[in-house]
Write a protein that holds these residues in place. Structure first.
Motif, mmCIF file in Angstrom:
data_model
loop_
_atom_site.group_PDB
_atom_site.id
_atom_site.type_symbol
_atom_site.label_atom_id
_atom_site.label_comp_id
_atom_site.label_asym_id
_atom_site.label_seq_id
_atom_site.Cartn_x
_atom_site.Cartn_y
_atom_site.Cartn_z
ATOM 1 N N ASP A 1 6.324 -6.518 8.533
ATOM 2 C CA ASP A 1 5.114 -7.333 8.583
ATOM 3 C C ASP A 1 4.481 -7.179 9.980
ATOM 4 O OD1 ASP A 1 6.478 -9.135 10.292
ATOM 5 O OD2 ASP A 1 7.169 -10.313 8.578
ATOM 6 N N GLU B 1 -9.239 -4.414 14.318
ATOM 7 C CA GLU B 1 -8.492 -4.439 13.058
ATOM 8 C C GLU B 1 -8.353 -3.028 12.542
ATOM 9 O OE1 GLU B 1 -10.781 -6.915 10.503
ATOM 10 O OE2 GLU B 1 -12.484 -5.570 10.491
ATOM 11 N N SER B 2 -7.253 -2.794 11.828
ATOM 12 C CA SER B 2 -7.025 -1.453 11.313
ATOM 13 C C SER B 2 -7.744 -1.299 9.980
ATOM 14 C CB SER B 2 -5.526 -1.225 11.128
ATOM 15 O OG SER B 2 -5.016 -2.128 10.169
ATOM 16 N N THR B 3 -7.975 -0.047 9.588
ATOM 17 C CA THR B 3 -8.695 0.212 8.341
ATOM 18 C C THR B 3 -7.852 -0.133 7.121
ATOM 19 O OG1 THR B 3 -9.923 1.957 9.421
ATOM 20 C CG2 THR B 3 -9.883 2.024 7.015
ATOM 21 N N GLY C 1 -4.724 -2.031 7.103
ATOM 22 C CA GLY C 1 -4.012 -3.312 7.072
ATOM 23 C C GLY C 1 -4.925 -4.490 7.360
ATOM 24 N N TYR C 2 -5.872 -4.297 8.234
ATOM 25 C CA TYR C 2 -6.849 -5.275 8.718
ATOM 26 C C TYR C 2 -6.357 -6.706 8.830
ATOM 27 C CZ TYR C 2 -8.051 -5.481 3.657
ATOM 28 O OH TYR C 2 -8.018 -5.575 2.296
ATOM 29 N N THR C 3 -5.149 -6.874 9.417
ATOM 30 C CA THR C 3 -4.730 -8.246 9.689
ATOM 31 C C THR C 3 -5.470 -8.747 10.931
ATOM 32 O OG1 THR C 3 -2.930 -7.735 11.197
ATOM 33 C CG2 THR C 3 -2.416 -7.712 8.862
ATOM 34 N N GLY C 4 -5.714 -7.822 11.875
ATOM 35 C CA GLY C 4 -6.470 -8.196 13.059
ATOM 36 C C GLY C 4 -5.761 -9.158 13.991
ATOM 37 N N LEU D 1 0.835 -1.200 0.000
ATOM 38 C CA LEU D 1 0.000 0.000 0.000
ATOM 39 C C LEU D 1 0.868 1.247 0.000
ATOM 40 C CD1 LEU D 1 -2.973 -0.398 2.489
ATOM 41 C CD2 LEU D 1 -3.071 -0.141 0.024
#
Ligand SMILES: Cc1cc2nc3c(=O)[nH]c(=O)nc-3n(C[C@H](O)[C@H](O)[C@H](O)COP(=O)(O)OP(=O)(O)OC[C@H]3O[C@@H](n4cnc5c(N)ncnc54)[C@H](O)[C@@H]3O)c2cc1C
Ligand SMILES: Nc1ncnc2c1ncn2[C@@H]1O[C@H](COP(=O)(O)O)[C@@H](O)[C@H]1O
Lengths: 259, 321
Positions: free
Chosen positions: A94, A119-121, A123-126, A26
């Protein structure tokens, strides 16, 4: 009680996202803002802190270019101070590397409670908050939709497939909150002015005793191979309702043999 | 690719659908598939797990109310230390699945690939698919370091299918003492009652978003779902607003649905929404904004006011039956 909130600073989500052609990651250049998802964590922290005497809220963030604008927003909401980890060697980290860096920064603050978003907007790996918990040797309760604490234990309503569970956990602990749990306050004018003079400690990897070779793109153990366009759905039919909208849908359902 | 582990979650009716999907995926990638399960009833699901391809199930045992993240990850790490070496571990993208994956990642010092919607083997290594920008593009990725790779897989990415195998062999794999990390305890469970087909299994899903204007209008969405023998769904915006329980949410943070027919009322179609419903066979969307992104995936789009079209549709369907 000392509450630490993870605040991710991300590219403005209103701007269309794009992938960098060279790294296929990104594009994070340009100005960063506080991830909206974390505004719930900040609000939750402020509310919990106000219920236990002598409490304080510290923000922790990892972001490139010593970016503080998102942190200032959260300070303006009422957090006391912030720790920012910024280091050129962190580019391309990572989630596990990011967790190691954040855990090292959080450890310095000696928190009783750590709050992050589920979770982030961007990256949303959570998985990051749980990785942080494991690194800090703390229990974690994810997907909290209601939280209360007396300063030694937390009680959480945790979302489940079927409804929710009442979960209890001794502090220190990590909690992740979902959007909508609380109504984030708007910073007041006074808050915005006060935030300008609040302390933000900017740390590099050396300050945290982390080897630069283990994080960032050098330490990353995953790679993007390629990016492909997904199979596009065939363009459908768009009709403007002129009193016949429902009939158009009925006809479509008949054609599908749903009715 | 020799050996794959699958984290097996148990629901009211045995292994969850996503668990069976992961077993099917694993079976297509490696000759040896093993499951890891916890809870008091592992022996009773060994039959189903075996039928879906697991030759063995490691049983972490009853957790006595502890949240599974820490103990189950510890049990898996202990197995790896003892020399059991899977090439990959597949986790369901569920609450507990993500918790165990995150903790195992730290214990084994391996990163995690999340939001996986596809897996294939390329030149001997496992390649993942991840939808980005609402599924408009697909990123392919892989691990470069030493294994085992840790993968968190989204629901409905693979089709569950019985392989007709014999019951899995049950092998005890206790967690041991996990110290403070295991201190979170469930003291009570609450189920929100639902009638009709389950949202993630229904052939028809009727969803409502903020365009409904108020919580009261959601009753119309439920009514239409009933008329079409489907399940009602919701956007995050109206779940956050408290109009409907979270269990109704469709999307990245909610349920993934793949019905024959999906109908969306007053939903904009944000990217986090699209990944949860784009796989529907047919999509109908009603929105007053001609530019709403949901129209880009709709087979039939109606530009109009939900307060006019929805009652009229319900009326039309009622008069037919
Ligand atoms: C990390 C993350 C995870 C997320 N996960 C999810 C998820 O799982 N599921 C999810 O849904 N969202 C998710 N979101 C939120 C998502 O980005 C959107 O905010 C959300 O889907 C918007 O819901 P909505 O379409 O109901 O509301 P809005 O975006 O407000 O859209 C309302 C729509 O209704 C239309 N409308 C208004 N009035 C009428 C009327 N009278 N008649 C017809 N149309 C009307 C408007 O034109 C508009 O298009 C997530 C966001 C983030 C950051
Ligand atoms: N760089 C970061 N700085 C601060 N907090 C972060 C960072 N990355 C992730 N987090 C926190 O961890 C949560 C989950 O992130 P993610 O794993 O990216 O979905 C985020 O919502 C934040 O609360």
């Amino acid at each position: 009680m000392h509450v630490v909130v993870c605040v991710k600073q991300i590219p403005d989500p209103a701007a269309p996202g794009s992938l960098r052609k060279d790294t296929l990651t990104l594009d994070r250049s340009g100005k960063l803002v506080m991830d909206d998802s974390d505004s719930y964590g900040v609000e939750m922290a402020l509310q919990l802190a106000s219920g236990v005497d002598g409490s304080e809220v510290t923000l922790v963030s990892m972001a490139p270019g010593s970016e503080t604008s998102g942190l200032r927003t959260a300070l303006a909401m009422g957090a006391a101070d912030a720790i920012l980890v910024s280091d050129d060697a962190l580019a391309g980290s990572d989630a596990l590397s990011t967790a190691k860096v954040l855990a090292a920064a959080i450890r310095r603050a000696e928190p009783d409670l750590v709050i992050a978003a589920t979770e982030s907007t961007d990256g949303y790996t959570g998985t990051l908050p749980v990785q942080v918990a494991e690194l800090l040797g703390m229990p974690s309760v994810t997907f909290a939709k209601r939280v209360s604490t007396d300063g030694t234990t937390i009680k959480v309503e945790r979302q489940t497939e079927a409804g929710y569970d009442d979960v209890e956990c001794p502090l220190p602990a990590v909690v992740t909150v979902t959007a909508g749990v609380v109504e984030p306050r708007y910073p007041s004018f006074k808050g915005i002015m006060a935030a300008k003079s609040k302390r933000i400690d900017v740390l590099g990897l050396a300050d945290l005793g982390i080897d630069a070779a283990e994080v960032g793109s050098r330490g990353a153990r995953e790679e993007v191979l390629d990016v492909a366009d997904a199979e596009a759905r065939g363009g459908g039919e768009i009709v403007v309702d002129e009193g016949d909208g429902a009939q158009r849908i009925v006809a479509f359902l008949e054609q599908l043999k749903v009715i | 690719m020799d050996r794959i582990w699958v984290l097996a979650e148990t629901g009211e009716q045995g292994p969850t659908p996503l668990t069976l999907e992961l077993l099917a995926a694993a079976r297509g990638l490696a000759p040896r598939v093993e499951a890891v399960a916890w809870g008091p009833g592992t022996a009773s699901i060994a039959g189903v797990l075996g039928e879906h391809g697991a030759s063995r199930v490691y049983d972490v045992g009853d957790l006595a109310g502890a949240l599974p993240g820490a103990p189950v990850a510890a049990a898996m790490a202990a197995l790896v230390e003892r020399g059991e070496r899977p090439d990959a571990v597949l986790f369901p993208a569920s609450y507990d699945g993500r918790d165990v994956a995150g903790r195992l990642s730290v214990r084994l010092d391996r990163p995690v690939l999340t939001n996986v919607t596809g897996l294939s083997v390329r030149d001997g290594s496992l390649v993942t698919e991840h939808p980005v920008f609402g599924g408009a593009q697909i990123v392919h990725a892989r691990f470069t370091g030493e294994g085992p790779g840790i993968y968190v897989v989204r629901a409905k990415s693979f089709a569950a299918a019985s392989a007709g195998g014999a019951a899995a062999e049950v092998v005890a794999a206790p967690a041991g003492d996990v110290g403070p990390t295991g201190a979170a305890r469930i003291v009570e469970r609450h189920a929100e009652e639902a009638s009709g087909p389950k949202l993630d299994e229904a052939a028809v899903v009727v969803s409502g978003g903020r365009g409904l204007g108020s919580a009261d209008s959601y009753a119309l969405v439920e009514e239409l779902a009933r008329l079409l023998h489907g399940a009602p769904g919701a956007s995050r915006a109206i779940v956050d607003a408290g109009w409907v329980p979270y269990s109704h949410q469709v999307g990245q943070t909610g349920k993934t649905v793949k019905p024959t027919l999906y109908v969306g009322w007053g939903i904009s179609g944000a990217t986090q929404r699209l990944v949860g419903m784009k796989g529907a066979k047919s999509i109908v969307a009603i929105n007053k904004d001609r530019e709403a992104p949901i129209f880009s995936v709709a087979d039939l789009g109606v530009v109009g006011d939900v307060h006019k079209v929805l009652p009229a549709l319900i009326e039309a369907l009622r008069s037919r039956s």
